[in-house]
Design an enzyme around this catalytic site. Sequence first.
Site: not given
Length: 106
Positions: A8-10, A16
Amino acid sequence: MKIVGVAACTVGIAHTYIAQEKLENAAKKAGYDISIETQGTIGTENELTVKQIEEADIVILAVDVKIAGRERFEGKRIIQVPTEVAVKSPNKLIEKAKEVVEQEKA
């Protein structure tokens, strides 16, 4: 060795899915079973089952944000890194996971 994890990325888009792909390829190359759940802008995909989590030797969290359902991994060995590490050094990360599992079994 069985590995589960979450990417999970920002922003919840590119990193992601790149992290997921890199980790899956590195683990398969090393001969391990791996399942990576993604949590992004379109929600959760490839959601891990209770059975997958129970059978896992280790959990890799390649995350830049707070993830939903982290409590599912309580009691498991966890390696948490930014998605950038999974993208740039997936083989080293899989090797580190192996070392952690072997140290705890020794």
